[in-house]
Design an enzyme around this catalytic site. Sequence first.
Site, PDB file in Angstrom:
ATOM      1  N   CYS A   2       1.161  -0.569  -0.049  1.00 27.07           N
ATOM      2  CA  CYS A   2       0.269  -0.175   0.228  1.00 27.07           C
ATOM      3  C   CYS A   2       0.788   0.773   0.191  1.00 27.07           C
ATOM      4  O   CYS A   2       1.930   1.518   0.223  1.00 27.07           O
ATOM      5  CB  CYS A   2      -1.096   0.358   1.276  1.00 27.07           C
ATOM      6  SG  CYS A   2      -1.832  -1.312   1.484  1.00 27.07           S
ATOM      7  N   ARG A  27       2.838   1.194  -7.029  1.00 28.51           N
ATOM      8  CA  ARG A  27       3.131   0.348  -6.165  1.00 28.51           C
ATOM      9  C   ARG A  27       2.349  -1.298  -5.932  1.00 28.51           C
ATOM     10  O   ARG A  27       2.129  -2.038  -5.275  1.00 28.51           O
ATOM     11  CB  ARG A  27       3.569   0.535  -4.686  1.00 28.51           C
ATOM     12  CG  ARG A  27       4.540   2.029  -4.351  1.00 28.51           C
ATOM     13  CD  ARG A  27       4.207   1.928  -2.477  1.00 28.51           C
ATOM     14  NE  ARG A  27       4.019   1.855  -2.092  1.00 28.51           N
ATOM     15  CZ  ARG A  27       5.296   0.670  -1.956  1.00 28.51           C
ATOM     16  NH1 ARG A  27       6.106   2.021  -1.393  1.00 28.51           N
ATOM     17  NH2 ARG A  27       5.473   0.465  -0.391  1.00 28.51           N
ATOM     18  N   TRP A  70      -4.041  -2.427  -1.455  1.00 30.87           N
ATOM     19  CA  TRP A  70      -3.937  -3.675  -1.458  1.00 30.87           C
ATOM     20  C   TRP A  70      -4.308  -4.441  -0.333  1.00 30.87           C
ATOM     21  O   TRP A  70      -3.702  -5.178   0.381  1.00 30.87           O
ATOM     22  CB  TRP A  70      -2.773  -3.931  -1.706  1.00 30.87           C
ATOM     23  CG  TRP A  70      -2.141  -4.938  -2.660  1.00 30.87           C
ATOM     24  CD1 TRP A  70      -2.349  -4.773  -4.308  1.00 30.87           C
ATOM     25  CD2 TRP A  70      -1.733  -6.517  -2.250  1.00 30.87           C
ATOM     26  NE1 TRP A  70      -1.845  -6.194  -4.433  1.00 30.87           N
ATOM     27  CE2 TRP A  70      -1.348  -7.033  -3.002  1.00 30.87           C
ATOM     28  CE3 TRP A  70      -1.150  -6.546  -1.282  1.00 30.87           C
ATOM     29  CZ2 TRP A  70      -0.919  -8.548  -3.813  1.00 30.87           C
ATOM     30  CZ3 TRP A  70      -1.497  -8.283  -1.153  1.00 30.87           C
ATOM     31  CH2 TRP A  70      -1.032  -8.740  -2.114  1.00 30.87           C
ATOM     32  N   ASN A  96      -0.279   1.262   6.745  1.00 32.12           N
ATOM     33  CA  ASN A  96       0.613   0.189   6.071  1.00 32.12           C
ATOM     34  C   ASN A  96       0.490  -0.823   6.744  1.00 32.12           C
ATOM     35  O   ASN A  96       1.234  -0.892   7.678  1.00 32.12           O
ATOM     36  CB  ASN A  96       1.635   0.684   4.837  1.00 32.12           C
ATOM     37  CG  ASN A  96       0.647   1.337   4.041  1.00 32.12           C
ATOM     38  OD1 ASN A  96       0.206   1.444   3.077  1.00 32.12           O
ATOM     39  ND2 ASN A  96       2.230   2.149   3.488  1.00 32.12           N
ATOM     40  N   GLY A  97       0.361  -2.079   6.865  1.00 32.79           N
ATOM     41  CA  GLY A  97       1.026  -2.700   7.080  1.00 32.79           C
ATOM     42  C   GLY A  97       0.207  -3.971   7.780  1.00 32.79           C
ATOM     43  O   GLY A  97      -0.977  -4.417   6.822  1.00 32.79           O
ATOM     44  N   GLU A 482      15.619 -16.657 -14.198  1.00 34.24           N
ATOM     45  CA  GLU A 482      15.284 -15.010 -14.255  1.00 34.24           C
ATOM     46  C   GLU A 482      14.452 -14.763 -15.923  1.00 34.24           C
ATOM     47  O   GLU A 482      13.827 -13.823 -15.902  1.00 34.24           O
ATOM     48  CB  GLU A 482      16.034 -14.031 -13.876  1.00 34.24           C
ATOM     49  CG  GLU A 482      16.672 -12.393 -14.198  1.00 34.24           C
ATOM     50  CD  GLU A 482      15.520 -11.856 -13.212  1.00 34.24           C
ATOM     51  OE1 GLU A 482      15.384 -12.207 -12.547  1.00 34.24           O
ATOM     52  OE2 GLU A 482      15.110 -10.814 -13.537  1.00 34.24           O
ATOM     53  N   LYS A 486      10.597 -13.487 -15.414  1.00 37.75           N
ATOM     54  CA  LYS A 486      10.240 -11.961 -16.461  1.00 37.75           C
ATOM     55  C   LYS A 486       8.973 -12.616 -17.242  1.00 37.75           C
ATOM     56  O   LYS A 486       8.087 -11.551 -17.508  1.00 37.75           O
ATOM     57  CB  LYS A 486      12.064 -12.186 -16.914  1.00 37.75           C
ATOM     58  CG  LYS A 486      11.728 -10.551 -17.871  1.00 37.75           C
ATOM     59  CD  LYS A 486      12.434  -9.986 -15.924  1.00 37.75           C
ATOM     60  CE  LYS A 486      11.728  -9.794 -14.300  1.00 37.75           C
ATOM     61  NZ  LYS A 486      12.688  -9.654 -13.677  1.00 37.75           N
ATOM     62  N   GLU A 489       5.525 -12.868 -15.069  1.00 40.20           N
ATOM     63  CA  GLU A 489       5.062 -11.914 -14.106  1.00 40.20           C
ATOM     64  C   GLU A 489       4.418 -10.222 -15.178  1.00 40.20           C
ATOM     65  O   GLU A 489       3.323 -10.347 -14.992  1.00 40.20           O
ATOM     66  CB  GLU A 489       5.582 -11.737 -13.413  1.00 40.20           C
ATOM     67  CG  GLU A 489       7.087 -10.702 -13.804  1.00 40.20           C
ATOM     68  CD  GLU A 489       8.136  -9.067 -12.628  1.00 40.20           C
ATOM     69  OE1 GLU A 489       9.112  -9.354 -12.826  1.00 40.20           O
ATOM     70  OE2 GLU A 489       7.549  -9.896 -11.402  1.00 40.20           O
ATOM     71  N   HIS A 505      16.041 -35.347 -16.529  1.00 39.16           N
ATOM     72  CA  HIS A 505      15.727 -35.719 -15.936  1.00 39.16           C
ATOM     73  C   HIS A 505      14.256 -35.834 -15.465  1.00 39.16           C
ATOM     74  O   HIS A 505      13.794 -35.788 -14.444  1.00 39.16           O
ATOM     75  CB  HIS A 505      17.161 -35.530 -14.423  1.00 39.16           C
ATOM     76  CG  HIS A 505      18.433 -35.969 -14.575  1.00 39.16           C
ATOM     77  ND1 HIS A 505      18.308 -37.103 -14.551  1.00 39.16           N
ATOM     78  CD2 HIS A 505      19.615 -34.975 -15.017  1.00 39.16           C
ATOM     79  CE1 HIS A 505      19.777 -37.162 -14.356  1.00 39.16           C
ATOM     80  NE2 HIS A 505      20.302 -35.856 -15.009  1.00 39.16           N
ATOM     81  N   LYS A 604       5.264  -4.043  -6.871  1.00 38.75           N
ATOM     82  CA  LYS A 604       7.078  -3.595  -7.215  1.00 38.75           C
ATOM     83  C   LYS A 604       7.338  -3.785  -6.131  1.00 38.75           C
ATOM     84  O   LYS A 604       8.101  -4.029  -5.880  1.00 38.75           O
ATOM     85  CB  LYS A 604       6.814  -2.455  -6.680  1.00 38.75           C
ATOM     86  CG  LYS A 604       8.367  -1.721  -6.948  1.00 38.75           C
ATOM     87  CD  LYS A 604       8.824  -2.348  -8.286  1.00 38.75           C
ATOM     88  CE  LYS A 604      10.377  -1.712  -8.493  1.00 38.75           C
ATOM     89  NZ  LYS A 604      11.094  -3.400  -9.701  1.00 38.75           N
TER      90      LYS A 604
END
Length: 609
Positions: A2, A27, A70, A96-97, A482, A486, A489, A505, A604
């Site tokens: 948030c 965010r 959020w 927030n939290g 990575e 990318k 997402e 395998h 983010k």
Amino acid sequence: MCGIVGYVGKKNAAPFLLEGLSALEYRGYDSAGMYVSGAGALKRAGKVAELIACVPDDFEGKSGIAHTRWATHGAPTELNAHPHTDASKTVWLVHNGIIENHSEIRKDLEAKGVVFASQTDSEALAQLIGHLYTEDMLLEDAVRAALAQVQGTYGVAVASTREPEKVVVARMGSPLMLGVGEDGIYVASDATPILPYTRKAVYLDDGEMAIITDQGYVITDADEAHVDKPVTSLEWSAEAAQKKGYEHFMLKEIMEVGEVIENTLRGRLDTANATAILGGFQDTDIHGYLKHAKRIIITGCGSAYYAGLIGKTMIEELAGIPVEVEIASELRYRRPTADPKDTVLIAVSQSGETADTLEAIRAAKRQGILTLGIVNVVGSTVARETDAGVYNHAGPEIGVASTKAFISQVLVFALVALHLARERGLSKQEGSDFIKELETLPEKARAILTRTKAIEAVAKKYAHTRDFLYLGRKFQCPIAFEGALKLKEISYIHAEGYGAGEMKHGPLALIDTDFPSLVLAPRDSMYEKTASNIEEIRARSGKVIALTTDGNDDITRLADDVLYVPETHEALLPVLTTIPLQLFAYYIAKERDCPIDKPRNLAKSVTVE
Ligand code: M6R
């Protein structure tokens, strides 16, 4: 996740609050709201634009607080949006939290006749403050008394109709800062909203509270003692935090890679001694500790964790120190076995606010282990809580997908590896050769950016595939992880990263004409092995995109499509091979019309567990 903004000063608060909320949109959020003294509260589920659209012209007051939420407790509805208030609508709060004991607080207050309006944990705090806020009390005392009963994390900003020219903010585990402007004091959960107004910033630490009035601000610690906090200068320009004409922040941030590499290396290459100078490691104690460390543990989340995996191979290959890499969300709950005498923890975080990474650091500190940070956001919590560290200097990263920050993290590991290696027997000649290669990276990275058309063409060809496999070996194995992260997402295509040697395998069973693979096959020490892995895929009719180094014509007989990067030292190739993968994911997501900078369900900075 948030975002919070606030203001007390000479101007009307509403325009800053709304601009601030827009600046914090990156965010991730699902509703927004604000309270302005004398004008009241407005909230909307959905976008900040919807909140802006409903603000009347006369919505004015000299102080206020605002929030992007959020959802964690309760659906993303207007009722659950912040600000929350108490039964008498005197206290207004954004938070927030997570208030972990919100059910107990709610039950207790409901038993006393308090009626709740939302399902959120945050309202429990607003109601508790309102309940404790007696006629003869100051707002800050009521906030302090309420916070003393709270378990959990918070960045909180509170206003009161009884004390209109005042905002009280407090922090425990969720970032908050003040911007000291000529015409008032600004509050925000990160620097982005403040940058257009002032460069003077004060960061709050856990347990601290700031009482902001039209006369200025006072900061107190948990014992109510005044704290003299340094005013630091924000170096990022407001312009740097904008898109500069690119369609998306992600593309702008990829295109900045040359400059980012230069900034990360600036002042850190000691050619005379063939080593890297890292300011944070200069302190005698830290230096001595590092020199004799027998074990390094690297931790982080998501892309930062993958940067750590590359760091491991770099440090082990160059310096010969054993390194383990742990996902922070796992490390924080594991039984510690490290010996603090000779173990060092390196925590990697772009934002410096990732909750799991912070907890992993705190767990290591409780054991007495030296903690170092590799952090992009100056003054962030990881930067402040670690014993020492290295800043990335990648500049603000707004796109949710980590791009330039990831590259700078890999580069910082190259510097750390060089520094450690030179203390443990890497020859001066080898050190010099490594530095020479480091110095070529900005130009080589820029050369890749001139090839975007070729990358875009291949991306368009594969944009509507359902699955993708990314494969690599040794230094390129974490790049496969990575690259897959990318793609998934931002494009929502299912993608998996694997060590190419693992194919037989299990994953080889997936391969058919509709399941393409992107294989990282630069001409490095693993090239022949990787080429054999490509043959295995081709034998099962799998399509292959190969990413190799300039001049490697051999690969064209094996792959359907080929992308190229310039050659460099094997350990530094990850810096270059990442760039086409970022662009590849970007162009696929663009072709699929995805919201690239703000992918669904993601934020983010993950400041809650
Ligand atoms: O701010 P941090 O580096 O601590 O963030 C860690 C991860 O959340 C982050 O890298 C995430 O995986 C990115 N969205 C990946 O692109």
